[in-house]
Scaffold this motif. Structure first.
Motif, PDB file in Angstrom:
ATOM      1  N   ASP A   1     -31.703  10.179 -38.011  1.00 39.70           N
ATOM      2  CA  ASP A   1     -30.247  10.175 -37.803  1.00 39.70           C
ATOM      3  C   ASP A   1     -29.844   9.508 -36.491  1.00 39.70           C
TER       4      ASP A   1
ATOM      5  N   GLU B   1     -29.838   5.739 -36.777  1.00 36.80           N
ATOM      6  CA  GLU B   1     -28.684   5.271 -37.567  1.00 36.80           C
ATOM      7  C   GLU B   1     -27.399   5.309 -36.728  1.00 36.80           C
TER       8      GLU B   1
ATOM      9  N   ARG C   1     -20.868   2.046 -41.824  1.00 38.81           N
ATOM     10  CA  ARG C   1     -21.526   3.112 -42.595  1.00 38.81           C
ATOM     11  C   ARG C   1     -21.763   2.672 -44.036  1.00 38.81           C
TER      12      ARG C   1
ATOM     13  N   GLN D   1     -24.780   0.465 -44.117  1.00 36.64           N
ATOM     14  CA  GLN D   1     -25.993   1.281 -44.075  1.00 36.64           C
ATOM     15  C   GLN D   1     -26.274   1.896 -45.447  1.00 36.64           C
TER      16      GLN D   1
ATOM     17  N   MET E   1     -29.568   1.474 -48.080  1.00 28.85           N
ATOM     18  CA  MET E   1     -30.295   2.569 -48.738  1.00 28.85           C
ATOM     19  C   MET E   1     -30.323   2.365 -50.250  1.00 28.85           C
TER      20      MET E   1
ATOM     21  N   ASN F   1     -33.952   6.780 -45.848  1.00 28.22           N
ATOM     22  CA  ASN F   1     -33.219   6.462 -44.622  1.00 28.22           C
ATOM     23  C   ASN F   1     -34.115   5.763 -43.611  1.00 28.22           C
TER      24      ASN F   1
ATOM     25  N   ALA G   1     -34.679   2.244 -44.677  1.00 27.73           N
ATOM     26  CA  ALA G   1     -33.457   1.456 -44.457  1.00 27.73           C
ATOM     27  C   ALA G   1     -33.296   1.093 -42.987  1.00 27.73           C
ATOM     28  N   VAL G   2     -33.611   2.046 -42.097  1.00 29.85           N
ATOM     29  CA  VAL G   2     -33.537   1.765 -40.659  1.00 29.85           C
ATOM     30  C   VAL G   2     -34.531   0.678 -40.277  1.00 29.85           C
TER      31      VAL G   2
END
Length: 579
Positions: free
Chosen positions: A387, A390, A447, A450, A454, A476, A479-480
């Protein structure tokens, strides 16, 4: 009917806001458009619809020239007021025969002026205040007084207009409007004022319209009639009015009712009577004037079409300023997110925390070959929560987009304010600041991007049957890693940052390759970049629309072409009427 439709369409075009930009020459072009609309309403359309309607003879001239006195002499008794107060003719009076009333009491001509029924007056009488307004000065330029008098020959209406050189701006404007609505102009001047500049400007315009003109030279002293008349005829000839009728009224004493002797106005009265009695003569005058006014309208429309082209060119220039600024902003965003800039500071620190310690990345400087072992260790361990990474990426990307959009807005506003056409459009508005809510929209789009990544990862993972490594790392986290790869070109970094950012990229790249394979990573990276570019485009286009909306009513090249085509069609109508 085709002609009426054409003229109606032209009127609709001219009455719109077709010249909104304040550029050189626009004031005159707007005046041309306004005048053309008035002439269409007051004369062209009414006359085209009813060529057999009575002729409108407008009596105009300089202040104190004796217009009202002359009108009284034409009908043989007092019907208008004359006096020492200037301007003398405060409200236009339209004299007509009883049988011609139906043509004049509605909006067939001069539709913008209210009709008020009046009565003839004597020397010490006035038209009742209830009929003309509460005070002598009230509403004198938005109405005309209709006075029925059967001394006016049928087929002819006589309108006593305000002074063309009145001290009142509204009176001068109204006088010009009434003269533009005339089939026949009776111009009244005096022996000592016939060379004044203002009346001659209007006479020149009358010559341009090819309108029938009668000139009344009033108050001519005995013994100089021929000399002054000859000089005036020469002036008329030079102005293209050599065919104008000239009537000389000698300087005489008025009677107790302020009336001229009947003989003084007899030649003019006889000439008007002959015109009114001959339907063919009336029709010829109407067609001649209509043809001239149509030709003038075509000329004005050509000038307006040229002004529309210039407006379009100015609009294109202003639009280009905005396009260039926001295209530069878009390029700046993409450069910032691809040159390693976003891997500075908070983003880099959170990424290090996620995949390992700072020592892990620093060790990459001494041996990139040990990276494979580190990756294996990562997959067998438990990654820290993603988190924070992100959030750091969201914050950094948000700042880049907002900064570039603000620069684009400021640049566009500066260039518009330095351009005469743009300066008036911007006005006092603060277009250099971002629109309310833009920052929130950027956050939403970041957002959403992002989320796009995902979804891309889920789709690709489903195709790969979701390997254990993918499960270990999490959607996640993968994706990061993809975001880091997107951001990891090192073109904008120096020194130690190059190694750190490069190491970040290598880690992200190897993580993705371990899950999806090299070809898939290249494809995923391109999809991620394309998605980000598209969302940035939408954000910037929305912000640029603040400027573009100011250009929505600017005439296009097609609008100008249509105006030119209509001008040519109007010119053909003029030729059909005998111009």
């Amino acid at each position: 009917m085709e002609a009426i439709n054409l003229l109606t369409d032209v009127r609709t075009d001219l009455s719109g806001s077709i010249l909104p930009l304040d550029i050189a020459g626009v004031t005159q072009a707007r005046e041309n458009a306004r005048t053309a609309v008035e002439q269409l309403d007051d004369y062209i359309l009414p006359r085209y619809r009813s060529l057999d309607a009575p002729l409108l003879a407008v009596v105009g001239g300089s202040t104190g020239a004796g217009k009202s006195t002359l009108v009284n002499a034409i009908v043989g008794h007092p019907v208008t007021r004359a006096g020492a107060i200037r301007p003398t003719t405060r409200q236009p009076i339209l004299l007509h025969h009883e049988l011609d009333r139906a043509w004049l009491e509605n909006d067939r001509i001069l539709p913008g002026l209210r009709r008020i029924t009046g009565t003839a007056v004597s020397r010490n009488q006035a038209i009742p205040a209830a009929q003309v307004g509460a005070t002598p000065d009230a509403a004198v330029t938005d109405s005309i007084i209709l006075v029925q008098d059967d001394a006016v020959p049928r087929g002819l209406a006589i309108l006593d207009a305000p002074d063309v050189d009145s001290i009142s701006d509204e009176n001068r404007r109204l006088a010009g409007q009434l003269l533009a609505a005339a089939d026949l102009w009776i111009f009244v001047t005096t022996a000592n004022r016939y060379a004044d500049a203002v009346p001659w400007k209007l006479l020149s315009e009358a010559a341009g319209r090819n309108i029938t003109v009668a000139v009344v030279l009033d108050r001519v002293p005995a013994g100089v009639e021929d000399e002054i008349a000859t000089d005036l005829r020469g002036m008329l000839q030079r102005e293209g009015l050599g065919s104008a009728e000239l009537f000389v009224v000698p300087e005489v004493e008025l009677d107790e009712l302020d009336m001229l002797p009947a003989i003084a106005a007899a030649p003019l009265k006889a000439w008007l009577g002959e015109l009114a009695a001959n339907a063919e003569s009336r029709a010829a005058i109407a067609r001649q004037t209509l043809a001239g006014v149509l030709a003038q309208l075509a000329d004005r429309s050509d000038v307006i079409a040229t002004a529309m082209v210039e407006q379009g060119a100015s609009s294109a220039r202003l639009a280009q300023y905005a396009d260039e600024a926001f295209e530069q902003a878009h390029a700046g965003i993409l450069a910032s997110v691809q040159d390693g800039t976003l891997l500075r500071g908070e983003v880099l620190a959170r990424w290090q925390d996620f995949v390992g310690t700072g020592e892990f990345f620093r060790s990459l400087e001494s041996g990139i070959g040990r990276l494979r072992d580190r990756i294996g260790a990562f997959f067998t361990g438990k990654p820290k929560p993603v988190d924070h990474v992100e959030e750091a990426i969201e914050s950094g990307l948000h700042a880049v987009v907002v900064d570039q959009a603000a620069k684009a807005s400021e640049t566009t506003e500066e260039r518009w304010r330095s351009d005469p056409a743009g300066k008036a459009l911007v006005g006092t508005s603060n277009f250099g600041s971002l629109s309310p809510g833009f920052s929130d929209r950027v956050a939403e789009q970041v957002r959403a991007w992002q989320g796009d990544l995902m979804e891309i990862i889920r789709t690709e993972g489903a195709n790969k049957r979701m390997t254990a490594r993918m499960v270990s790392f999490g959607v996640n986290g993968v994706a990061v890693a993809l975001m880091v790869v997107v951001f990891a070109s090192t073109a904008g970094l120096t020194g130690l940052e190059v190694g750190i950012a490069g190491g970040s990229a290598v880690v992200g790249q190897k993580l993705l390759e371990a899950i999806f394979g090299e070809d898939a990573v290249r494809r995923l990276t391109k999809q991620a970049k394309d998605s980000l570019a598209a969302r940035c485009t939408d954000l910037l286009e929305t912000e640029k629309q603040r400027f573009a909306s100011r250009l929505e009513n600017i005439p296009s090249a097609q609008d100008a072409d249509r105006m030119k085509q209509n001008s040519a069609a109007i010119r053909r109508l003029a030729r059909e009427q005998g111009a």
